[in-house]
Design an enzyme around this catalytic site. Structure first.
Site, PDB file in Angstrom:
ATOM      1  CG  HIS A 141      -1.889   0.935   1.346  1.00  0.00           C
ATOM      2  ND1 HIS A 141      -1.795   2.016   1.874  1.00  0.00           N
ATOM      3  CD2 HIS A 141      -3.180   0.835   1.214  1.00  0.00           C
ATOM      4  CE1 HIS A 141      -2.815   2.945   1.988  1.00  0.00           C
ATOM      5  NE2 HIS A 141      -3.948   2.219   1.438  1.00  0.00           N
ATOM      6  CG  ASP A 219       0.285  -2.737   6.230  1.00  0.00           C
ATOM      7  OD1 ASP A 219      -0.877  -2.799   6.912  1.00  0.00           O
ATOM      8  OD2 ASP A 219       0.307  -1.947   5.092  1.00  0.00           O
ATOM      9  CD  GLN A 222      -7.069  -4.385   4.125  1.00  0.00           C
ATOM     10  OE1 GLN A 222      -8.335  -5.043   4.353  1.00  0.00           O
ATOM     11  NE2 GLN A 222      -7.164  -3.180   3.753  1.00  0.00           N
ATOM     12  CE  LYS A 245      -7.438   0.172   6.204  1.00  0.00           C
ATOM     13  NZ  LYS A 245      -8.082   0.207   5.146  1.00  0.00           N
ATOM     14  CB  CYS A 384      -3.510   3.231  -1.493  1.00  0.00           C
ATOM     15  SG  CYS A 384      -4.496   4.781  -1.092  1.00  0.00           S
TER      16      CYS A 384
HETATM   17  N1  PMP Z   1      -1.990  -0.935   4.688  1.00  0.00           N
HETATM   18  C1  PMP Z   1      -2.759  -1.583   3.811  1.00  0.00           C
HETATM   19  C2  PMP Z   1      -2.612  -2.994   3.462  1.00  0.00           C
HETATM   20  C3  PMP Z   1      -4.236  -1.189   3.936  1.00  0.00           C
HETATM   21  O1  PMP Z   1      -4.948  -1.650   3.172  1.00  0.00           O
HETATM   22  C4  PMP Z   1      -4.380   0.190   4.309  1.00  0.00           C
HETATM   23  C5  PMP Z   1      -5.605   1.002   4.229  1.00  0.00           C
HETATM   24  N2  PMP Z   1      -6.331   0.773   2.912  1.00  0.00           N
HETATM   25  C6  PMP Z   1      -3.463   0.926   5.082  1.00  0.00           C
HETATM   26  C7  PMP Z   1      -2.166   0.378   5.004  1.00  0.00           C
HETATM   27  C8  PMP Z   1      -3.349   2.561   5.378  1.00  0.00           C
HETATM   28  O2  PMP Z   1      -4.290   2.329   6.563  1.00  0.00           O
HETATM   29  P1  PMP Z   1      -4.863   3.721   7.488  1.00  0.00           P
HETATM   30  O3  PMP Z   1      -5.482   4.429   6.037  1.00  0.00           O
HETATM   31  O4  PMP Z   1      -5.907   3.336   8.030  1.00  0.00           O
HETATM   32  O5  PMP Z   1      -3.801   4.415   7.976  1.00  0.00           O
END
Ligand code: PMP
Length: 427
Positions: A141, A219, A222, A245, A384
Site C-alpha cells: 500500500h 503492515d 488488513q 478496519k 493505493c
Molecule cells: N496498509 C494496507 C494494506 C491497507 O489496506 C491500508 C488501508 N487501505 C493501509 C495500510 C493504511 O491504513 P490507514 O489509512 O488506516 O492508515
C-alpha cells in the site's frame, strides 16, 4: 412456555463464542447494515476500506463521553483518573490482543499510516544511512512505500521490492535470503494485500530476516481484524494496525514495537504528554510508549478500539479467519463463472476475504457506479497500490471485500448485479 432471550449485541456475541458463530445473527449488532440505499437493501462490500461498527463499540464511545470524558495523565480529579484508567486499560487490552509482552510495547497512533511513518522517522533516523537498503514488496500500500521513499531521500538509502508473481499475486521469495544478506537494514511488508487478497507467510519471512540481522515491520491493516495476529508468533520488530478496519473507530491505531527497540528510539513529535521536563532550550523524554504520544491522544478512540477487540474476541478470531477465507473462496469461484468475461487478481486458493476483478469491456469505475445504483458498495481504483497496478498492466480494478457479517447469499446477489451490469453495457 418461556420465550427465547431477545437478541442483543452482547447475547449475539456471547452465543457466538459458545456454539460457533451464527453469522446472520451477528448482523443484528450492526445498525448501519439494515438500511436501503437507492431503494434497495444495502450490500456493504467495501470492508477493506473500512469496516462497520457494532453497537457495542458505538455504546462504549457514548458511555465514555457521557460519564468519563476528561484529559488524561495530567489531572488528579475523578474524571481525569477515570479517563486515564480507561486509556491505559485500552493499551493493556491491545497488548493482550496482539500477544505483546507488555503494554509498554503499544503506541497509540492515528492508524497504520502513522505507525509506519513513526518507525521511518524515528528508527530510520537512528539506523539508516546512505547506501543501506530498505526491502519492501511490489504489493505494498502507498502507506508502506511513501514513508520509506521520504526516508531514502533524506538519507541516501536505497529501496528494493520483492517481486509479485503476476495476476496470481504471490510473493516470489526465491531470492529472499540472498537479498537479505546484501545490505538490507529493514524489511517492511504487508500481512494481507488489500489489492490482491494474498496472505503472506509473515512468520516465515520475519524468521529469515531475523537470521540475517534485519529489522522487520509488518503492515497488519488488513489482517488484525480478520485473523489471530500474535506478534511473538510472527516474530516481527514492529507491527502497525488501524482500528477502523477491525470494527473500531476511525482515527485510532496501534503501533507495536519490541520494547528494547522502542526504548532506543528518539521521539516522533514534540509537545505535551511526552516529556519528563522542559527547559527553554532543552527537554527530556518519557519512556516508551509515552515518548511517542505527544499531545492529547484520541482517548475515546482507544476506548472504542478496546471495545472492538473485546467484541472480536467474543466471536473468536479463528472463527472469523475461517469464515473470511470461505467467503473469499466462494466469491472467487462464483466470479470465475464469468469465464472470459472477467479477469481475477490474486491467488486462486488460500486467499483472504476480498476479490479484485475487471469485467471485460467495462471500466472498474463504471462497475462500481452502476453497482451503487443496486445498493452494492464496492470500490474501484488503484486501491493505493499504483505501482502494483502498473506491474499488472491495469489502471484500476473493482474490489469486493468482505467481513464476518457478509454472507454467501450476499455474494450471490453481487453476481446477479454484475450480470445486470454486463447487460447494461450490452455484453
Ligand atoms: N496498509 C494496507 C494494506 C491497507 O489496506 C491500508 C488501508 N487501505 C493501509 C495500510 C493504511 O491504513 P490507514 O489509512 O488506516 O492508515
Amino acid at each position: 412456555m418461556s420465550q427465547p432471550a431477545p437478541l442483543t449485541p452482547q447475547t449475539a456475541a456471547a452465543s457466538a463464542a459458545e456454539a460457533g458463530p451464527d453469522w446472520n445473527a451477528l448482523r443484528a449488532d450492526f445498525p448501519i447494515l439494515h438500511q436501503q440505499v437507492h431503494n434497495r437493501p444495502l450490500l456493504y462490500l467495501d470492508n477493506a476500506a473500512t469496516t462497520q461498527k457494532p453497537r457495542a463499540v458505538i455504546q462504549a464511545l457514548q458511555r465514555y463521553y457521557e460519564r468519563d470524558n476528561a484529559n488524561v495523565h495530567r489531572g488528579i480529579h475523578e474524571l481525569s483518573n477515570r479517563a486515564t484508567a480507561a486509556f491505559e486499560s485500552a493499551r493493556a487490552r491491545a497488548a493482550r490482543f496482539l500477544n505483546a509482552r507488555s503494554p509498554e510495547e503499544i503506541v497509540f497512533t492515528r492508524g497504520t499510516t502513522e505507525g509506519i511513518n513513526l518507525v521511518a522517522a524515528t528508527w530510520g533516523a537512528q539506523n539508516v544511512k546512505a547506501g543501506d537498503i530498505i526491502l519492501l514488496t511490489e504489493m505494498e500500500h502507498h502507506s508502506n512505500l511513501v514513508p520509506w521513499q521520504l526516508l531514502a531521500a533524506r538519507t541516501g538509502a536505497r529501496l528494493r521490492h520483492l517481486p509479485v508473481t503476476g495476476d496470481a499475486g504471490l510473493l516470489d521469495l526465491s531470492h529472499l535470503d540472498e537479498w537479505l544478506g546484501s545490505g538490507v537494514k529493514l524489511l517492511a511488508l504487508t500481512h494481507i494485500s488489500n489489492s490482491l487478497g494474498t496472505i503472506n507467510p509473515v512468520a516465515e519471512i520475519c524468521a529469515r530476516a531475523r537470521k540475517a540481522g534485519v529489522t522487520t515491520l509488518v503492515d497488519a491493516a488488513q489482517s488484525a481484524g480478520h485473523r489471530p495476529v500474535d506478534v511473538q508468533e510472527i516474530g516481527c520488530d514492529f507491527l502497525a494496525l488501524s482500528g477502523h478496519k477491525m470494527c473500531g473507530p476511525t482515527g485510532i491505531g496501534v503501533l507495536y514495537g519490541r520494547q528494547e527497540l522502542l526504548e532506543t528510539l528518539p521521539p516522533y513529535q514534540g509537545g505535551g504528554e511526552m516529556i519528563l521536563s522542559v527547559e527553554y532550550h532543552t527537554s527530556t523524554w518519557k519512556h516508551a510508549p509515552h515518548r511517542f504520544e505527544a499531545g492529547t491522544p484520541d482517548i475515546s478512540g482507544a476506548v472504542g478500539l478496546a471495545a472492538a477487540m473485546d467484541y472480536l474476541d467474543a466471536i473468536g478470531r479463528t472463527h472469523i479467519a475461517r469464515h473470511d477465507q470461505e467467503l473469499g473462496a466462494y466469491a472467487y469461484a462464483r466470479l470465475a463463472e464469468f469465464k472470459e468475461g472477467i479477469r481475477l487478481f490474486g491467488p486462486r486458493i488460500g486467499r483472504a476475504g476480498l476479490v479484485s476483478f475487471l469485467l471485460r469491456g467495462v471500466h472498474a469505475h463504471d462497475v462500481v457506479t452502476v453497482a451503487d445504483q443496486w445498493g452494492v458498495a464496492l470500490r474501484g481504483g488503484h486501491h493505493c497500490t499504483q505501482p502494483l497496478m502498473r506491474k499488472l498492466g491495469v489502471e484500476s480494478t473493482a474490489r469486493a471485500s468482505f467481513y464476518f457479517y457478509n454472507t454467501p447469499a450476499e455474494i450471490d446477489r453481487l453476481v446477479e448485479v454484475l450480470r445486470e451490469i454486463q447487460k447494461f453495457f450490452g455484453l
